[in-house]
Write a protein that holds these residues in place. Structure first.
Motif, PDB file in Angstrom:
ATOM      1  N   ASP A  98       0.862  -1.187   0.000  1.00 36.47           N
ATOM      2  CA  ASP A  98       0.000   0.000   0.000  1.00 36.47           C
ATOM      3  C   ASP A  98       0.893   1.230   0.000  1.00 36.47           C
ATOM      4  O   ASP A  98       1.746   1.377   0.877  1.00 36.47           O
ATOM      5  CB  ASP A  98      -0.888  -0.037   1.249  1.00 36.47           C
ATOM      6  CG  ASP A  98      -1.766   1.195   1.370  1.00 36.47           C
ATOM      7  OD1 ASP A  98      -2.068   1.794   0.329  1.00 36.47           O
ATOM      8  OD2 ASP A  98      -2.135   1.547   2.496  1.00 36.47           O
ATOM      9  N   ASN A  99       0.729   2.109  -0.991  1.00 37.11           N
ATOM     10  CA  ASN A  99       1.536   3.324  -1.094  1.00 37.11           C
ATOM     11  C   ASN A  99       0.679   4.528  -0.729  1.00 37.11           C
ATOM     12  O   ASN A  99      -0.205   4.924  -1.490  1.00 37.11           O
ATOM     13  CB  ASN A  99       2.088   3.479  -2.512  1.00 37.11           C
ATOM     14  CG  ASN A  99       3.099   4.600  -2.611  1.00 37.11           C
ATOM     15  OD1 ASN A  99       3.044   5.577  -1.871  1.00 37.11           O
ATOM     16  ND2 ASN A  99       4.040   4.453  -3.530  1.00 37.11           N
ATOM     17  N   PRO A 100       0.901   5.136   0.447  1.00 36.68           N
ATOM     18  CA  PRO A 100       0.050   6.255   0.876  1.00 36.68           C
ATOM     19  C   PRO A 100       0.214   7.505   0.015  1.00 36.68           C
ATOM     20  O   PRO A 100      -0.665   8.371  -0.005  1.00 36.68           O
ATOM     21  CB  PRO A 100       0.519   6.498   2.313  1.00 36.68           C
ATOM     22  CG  PRO A 100       1.931   6.019   2.340  1.00 36.68           C
ATOM     23  CD  PRO A 100       1.966   4.842   1.403  1.00 36.68           C
ATOM     24  N   ARG A 101       1.323   7.607  -0.702  1.00 35.42           N
ATOM     25  CA  ARG A 101       1.559   8.798  -1.537  1.00 35.42           C
ATOM     26  C   ARG A 101       0.759   8.757  -2.836  1.00 35.42           C
ATOM     27  O   ARG A 101       0.367   9.788  -3.365  1.00 35.42           O
ATOM     28  CB  ARG A 101       3.052   8.940  -1.821  1.00 35.42           C
ATOM     29  CG  ARG A 101       3.862   9.235  -0.554  1.00 35.42           C
ATOM     30  CD  ARG A 101       5.365   9.280  -0.829  1.00 35.42           C
ATOM     31  NE  ARG A 101       6.098   9.620   0.366  1.00 35.42           N
ATOM     32  CZ  ARG A 101       6.425   8.751   1.317  1.00 35.42           C
ATOM     33  NH1 ARG A 101       6.062   7.477   1.184  1.00 35.42           N
ATOM     34  NH2 ARG A 101       7.090   9.139   2.382  1.00 35.42           N
ATOM     35  N   THR A 102       0.508   7.543  -3.344  1.00 34.14           N
ATOM     36  CA  THR A 102      -0.256   7.412  -4.588  1.00 34.14           C
ATOM     37  C   THR A 102      -1.661   6.859  -4.342  1.00 34.14           C
ATOM     38  O   THR A 102      -2.472   6.803  -5.270  1.00 34.14           O
ATOM     39  CB  THR A 102       0.462   6.471  -5.570  1.00 34.14           C
ATOM     40  OG1 THR A 102       0.579   5.172  -4.969  1.00 34.14           O
ATOM     41  CG2 THR A 102       1.849   6.996  -5.893  1.00 34.14           C
ATOM     42  N   ASN A 103      -1.924   6.428  -3.099  1.00 32.71           N
ATOM     43  CA  ASN A 103      -3.208   5.817  -2.721  1.00 32.71           C
ATOM     44  C   ASN A 103      -3.470   4.510  -3.468  1.00 32.71           C
ATOM     45  O   ASN A 103      -4.624   4.087  -3.612  1.00 32.71           O
ATOM     46  CB  ASN A 103      -4.378   6.784  -2.983  1.00 32.71           C
ATOM     47  CG  ASN A 103      -4.237   8.075  -2.212  1.00 32.71           C
ATOM     48  OD1 ASN A 103      -4.057   8.058  -0.996  1.00 32.71           O
ATOM     49  ND2 ASN A 103      -4.311   9.198  -2.910  1.00 32.71           N
ATOM     50  N   ILE A 104      -2.407   3.867  -3.937  1.00 29.91           N
ATOM     51  CA  ILE A 104      -2.545   2.647  -4.713  1.00 29.91           C
ATOM     52  C   ILE A 104      -2.208   1.423  -3.862  1.00 29.91           C
ATOM     53  O   ILE A 104      -1.133   1.341  -3.267  1.00 29.91           O
ATOM     54  CB  ILE A 104      -1.635   2.653  -5.956  1.00 29.91           C
ATOM     55  CG1 ILE A 104      -2.040   3.800  -6.894  1.00 29.91           C
ATOM     56  CG2 ILE A 104      -1.706   1.316  -6.684  1.00 29.91           C
ATOM     57  CD1 ILE A 104      -3.421   3.660  -7.493  1.00 29.91           C
ATOM     58  N   LEU A 105      -3.150   0.481  -3.828  1.00 32.21           N
ATOM     59  CA  LEU A 105      -2.934  -0.814  -3.193  1.00 32.21           C
ATOM     60  C   LEU A 105      -2.689  -1.834  -4.305  1.00 32.21           C
ATOM     61  O   LEU A 105      -3.534  -2.042  -5.164  1.00 32.21           O
ATOM     62  CB  LEU A 105      -4.160  -1.222  -2.368  1.00 32.21           C
ATOM     63  CG  LEU A 105      -4.227  -2.662  -1.878  1.00 32.21           C
ATOM     64  CD1 LEU A 105      -3.074  -2.972  -0.928  1.00 32.21           C
ATOM     65  CD2 LEU A 105      -5.559  -2.936  -1.196  1.00 32.21           C
ATOM     66  N   SER A 106      -1.512  -2.457  -4.289  1.00 32.41           N
ATOM     67  CA  SER A 106      -1.151  -3.455  -5.298  1.00 32.41           C
ATOM     68  C   SER A 106      -1.204  -4.844  -4.683  1.00 32.41           C
ATOM     69  O   SER A 106      -0.736  -5.046  -3.553  1.00 32.41           O
ATOM     70  CB  SER A 106       0.260  -3.196  -5.842  1.00 32.41           C
ATOM     71  OG  SER A 106       0.341  -1.914  -6.428  1.00 32.41           O
ATOM     72  N   THR A 107      -1.768  -5.800  -5.414  1.00 33.56           N
ATOM     73  CA  THR A 107      -1.885  -7.162  -4.901  1.00 33.56           C
ATOM     74  C   THR A 107      -1.476  -8.170  -5.971  1.00 33.56           C
ATOM     75  O   THR A 107      -1.613  -7.921  -7.170  1.00 33.56           O
ATOM     76  CB  THR A 107      -3.324  -7.487  -4.458  1.00 33.56           C
ATOM     77  OG1 THR A 107      -4.199  -7.362  -5.583  1.00 33.56           O
ATOM     78  CG2 THR A 107      -3.786  -6.553  -3.358  1.00 33.56           C
ATOM     79  N   SER A 108      -1.001  -9.306  -5.494  1.00 33.55           N
ATOM     80  CA  SER A 108      -0.652 -10.415  -6.380  1.00 33.55           C
ATOM     81  C   SER A 108      -0.934 -11.713  -5.638  1.00 33.55           C
ATOM     82  O   SER A 108      -0.497 -11.888  -4.501  1.00 33.55           O
ATOM     83  CB  SER A 108       0.822 -10.340  -6.778  1.00 33.55           C
ATOM     84  OG  SER A 108       1.200 -11.499  -7.495  1.00 33.55           O
ATOM     85  N   VAL A 109      -1.679 -12.608  -6.281  1.00 39.32           N
ATOM     86  CA  VAL A 109      -2.014 -13.904  -5.692  1.00 39.32           C
ATOM     87  C   VAL A 109      -1.681 -14.992  -6.704  1.00 39.32           C
ATOM     88  O   VAL A 109      -2.064 -14.897  -7.879  1.00 39.32           O
ATOM     89  CB  VAL A 109      -3.514 -13.978  -5.315  1.00 39.32           C
ATOM     90  CG1 VAL A 109      -3.841 -15.354  -4.722  1.00 39.32           C
ATOM     91  CG2 VAL A 109      -3.885 -12.883  -4.341  1.00 39.32           C
ATOM     92  N   LYS A 110      -0.962 -16.018  -6.253  1.00 42.48           N
ATOM     93  CA  LYS A 110      -0.597 -17.133  -7.135  1.00 42.48           C
ATOM     94  C   LYS A 110      -0.861 -18.454  -6.426  1.00 42.48           C
ATOM     95  O   LYS A 110      -0.569 -18.601  -5.243  1.00 42.48           O
ATOM     96  CB  LYS A 110       0.877 -17.048  -7.540  1.00 42.48           C
ATOM     97  CG  LYS A 110       1.235 -15.806  -8.332  1.00 42.48           C
ATOM     98  CD  LYS A 110       2.717 -15.772  -8.670  1.00 42.48           C
ATOM     99  CE  LYS A 110       3.082 -14.505  -9.428  1.00 42.48           C
ATOM    100  NZ  LYS A 110       4.533 -14.450  -9.743  1.00 42.48           N
TER     101      LYS A 110
END
Length: 204
Positions: free
Chosen positions: A77-89
């Motif tokens: 989670d990047n608070p500066r860009t408000n982007i939550l990135s996820t990866s599931v395998k």
């Protein structure tokens, strides 16, 4: 475990934690899923611009005595860009699934895609126990989820191969040899789906 300046960071470590305890929380049935979670969840800058990092791995997952494979989950989670990135395998003898994407916590915009080369139908049983159970066969397909949390935009395809399951409402077992279904927000295209019951009676 707290660390960092003034205890701003929290590090939660998992070692040999039984995944069955998680699935029991979300389903009404006793868990048939076993496997141990290892990894950590880091919560950073707790009292300022909080964000977190997730890196978890479940080795040797087993469902109802059948090997599922290895599950890995990563998130940041990047608070500066408000982007939550996820990866599931998920990778195993009968399972090959990849899902990845982003979520904007401010605009609530989704951008997630998945590629299911193979997934055991029985893994869905705990989550749909009020609809069907004792499932067999393999699912595959691909798709994406875009839009927002309130107005998601779903598109994709699902392929059924040697599927058999028992429907709860009438307790009758049905099977599908092979079929493809496509869907989006406005339609669910089943086509000429051939379904057989346990006596080989067919309906289309």
């Amino acid at each position: 475990q707290s660390k960092g300046d003034g205890g701003n960071d929290i590090d939660i470590k998992f070692k040999n934690f039984n995944i069955g305890k998680f699935t029991t929380i979300f389903t009404s049935e006793p868990s048939k899923l076993s496997g141990n979670i290892d990894g950590d969840v880091e919560i950073k800058d707790l009292f300022h611009e909080m964000y977190y990092l997730v890196n978890l791995r479940v080795e040797d997952m087993v469902y109802d005595s059948s090997s599922v494979g290895v599950l890995t989950v990563e998130a940041s989670d990047n608070p500066r860009t408000n982007i939550l990135s996820t990866s599931v395998k998920l990778n195993g003898p009968q399972n090959d699934v990849i899902g990845q994407g982003t979520y904007n916590t401010q605009s609530q915009e989704l951008d997630f895609d998945y590629d299911v080369k193979s997934l055991q139908m029985g893994l869905l049983d705990p989550f749909f126990s009020e609809i069907f159970y004792d499932s067999e066969g393999v699912l595959s397909g691909a798709g994406e989820v875009k839009g927002t949390i309130d107005q998601p935009n779903l598109t994709g395809k699902a392929k059924l191969k040697d599927i058999a399951t028992t429907i709860v409402v009438n307790n009758v077992r049905y099977s599908v040899k092979e079929h493809e279904i496509s869907f989006d927000n406005d339609s669910f295209k089943i086509g000429n789906l051939e379904i057989k019951d346990k006596d080989d009676n067919m309906s289309i």
